[in-house]
Write a protein that holds these residues in place. Sequence first.
Motif, PDB file in Angstrom:
ATOM      1  N   PHE A 153       1.205  -1.386  -0.432  1.00 23.68           N
ATOM      2  CA  PHE A 153      -0.102  -0.068  -0.069  1.00 23.68           C
ATOM      3  C   PHE A 153       0.628   1.121   0.452  1.00 23.68           C
ATOM      4  O   PHE A 153       1.520   1.553   1.027  1.00 23.68           O
ATOM      5  CB  PHE A 153      -1.415  -0.174   0.944  1.00 23.68           C
ATOM      6  CG  PHE A 153      -1.277  -1.273   1.555  1.00 23.68           C
ATOM      7  CD1 PHE A 153      -3.098  -1.306   0.859  1.00 23.68           C
ATOM      8  CD2 PHE A 153      -1.339  -2.759   1.963  1.00 23.68           C
ATOM      9  CE1 PHE A 153      -3.546  -2.415   1.238  1.00 23.68           C
ATOM     10  CE2 PHE A 153      -2.196  -3.399   1.953  1.00 23.68           C
ATOM     11  CZ  PHE A 153      -3.386  -4.043   1.484  1.00 23.68           C
ATOM     12  N   ASN A 154       1.000   2.013  -0.929  1.00 29.08           N
ATOM     13  CA  ASN A 154       1.647   2.847  -1.226  1.00 29.08           C
ATOM     14  C   ASN A 154       1.417   4.093  -0.869  1.00 29.08           C
ATOM     15  O   ASN A 154      -0.314   4.694  -1.224  1.00 29.08           O
ATOM     16  CB  ASN A 154       2.744   3.302  -2.949  1.00 29.08           C
ATOM     17  CG  ASN A 154       3.153   2.146  -2.810  1.00 29.08           C
ATOM     18  OD1 ASN A 154       4.554   2.303  -2.678  1.00 29.08           O
ATOM     19  ND2 ASN A 154       3.241   0.890  -4.118  1.00 29.08           N
ATOM     20  N   ALA A 155       2.329   5.161  -0.269  1.00 22.79           N
ATOM     21  CA  ALA A 155       1.319   6.460   0.557  1.00 22.79           C
ATOM     22  C   ALA A 155       0.865   7.400  -0.701  1.00 22.79           C
ATOM     23  O   ALA A 155       1.585   7.934  -2.011  1.00 22.79           O
ATOM     24  CB  ALA A 155       1.850   7.107   1.151  1.00 22.79           C
ATOM     25  N   ASP A 156      -0.216   7.443  -0.643  1.00 24.91           N
ATOM     26  CA  ASP A 156      -0.594   8.141  -1.924  1.00 24.91           C
ATOM     27  C   ASP A 156      -0.789   9.920  -0.988  1.00 24.91           C
ATOM     28  O   ASP A 156      -1.424  10.816  -2.290  1.00 24.91           O
ATOM     29  CB  ASP A 156      -1.825   8.053  -2.425  1.00 24.91           C
ATOM     30  CG  ASP A 156      -1.722   6.707  -3.643  1.00 24.91           C
ATOM     31  OD1 ASP A 156      -0.350   6.794  -4.195  1.00 24.91           O
ATOM     32  OD2 ASP A 156      -1.812   5.988  -3.432  1.00 24.91           O
ATOM     33  N   SER A 157      -1.170  10.289   0.106  1.00 24.37           N
ATOM     34  CA  SER A 157      -1.149  11.809   0.897  1.00 24.37           C
ATOM     35  C   SER A 157      -0.896  11.244   2.196  1.00 24.37           C
ATOM     36  O   SER A 157      -0.122  10.008   2.212  1.00 24.37           O
ATOM     37  CB  SER A 157      -2.700  11.864   0.632  1.00 24.37           C
ATOM     38  OG  SER A 157      -3.177  11.076   1.381  1.00 24.37           O
TER      39      SER A 157
END
Length: 209
Positions: A153-157
């Motif tokens: 789960f890559n940080a998008d914010s």
Amino acid sequence: MKYRSHLTRSLLAASLLTASLHAVATERVYVGSTGTAPLSAIQAQGDRAARAAAADGLITARINGAPFVATKAFAYESVFQLDGRRYLGIEHGPTERGRALILSIPVKNGDSHVRDGHYEFGLPTAPPEGVKPEMALGEPVDAPPPFVGFAVFNADSGWIDLKFNADRTRLDATFEFEAAGEEFGDRIIRKGSFSMPYTDLPDSVVPEA
């Protein structure tokens, strides 16, 4: 928020394999679509395995309201396998659910090391100074043999604030970020913080292109 089903940096793949899964170099990581970590990237982390045994770092956070605690954590400077650029990363020991937090902050253009400051996640492109930080959460998932299942789960914010001690042997931080994983659901990380030993590469070391 955008879900990325593959690892964009060999750093992330290698970190997930070595720090959380303790996988051997021949195994693959299943992340929605399959991906592999180069053998050289895995071998490059061998010296950090010994460092972890003596590390006294601690990471805490709330993930979707539930506690996350990781010990044996430490931070380090290394070199990206893909472009030879220096970056700051973290590793930690196994957690109860086999989760892994991964951080990558490239050194600012023209600078020698990552500095204290506030860094934003989820940037669409790297700003002029070339610093596009990435943070991710990894979790074990079911996968067909012979794959090892792991969703990223890559940080998008979100953001992270870094503070080094005077001789740059220790690093403290606070952070928060959000990420989504389609069929794996959303992950909201709040009240994150860590305090851990840190090691720079010598200034005399020239990253290989």
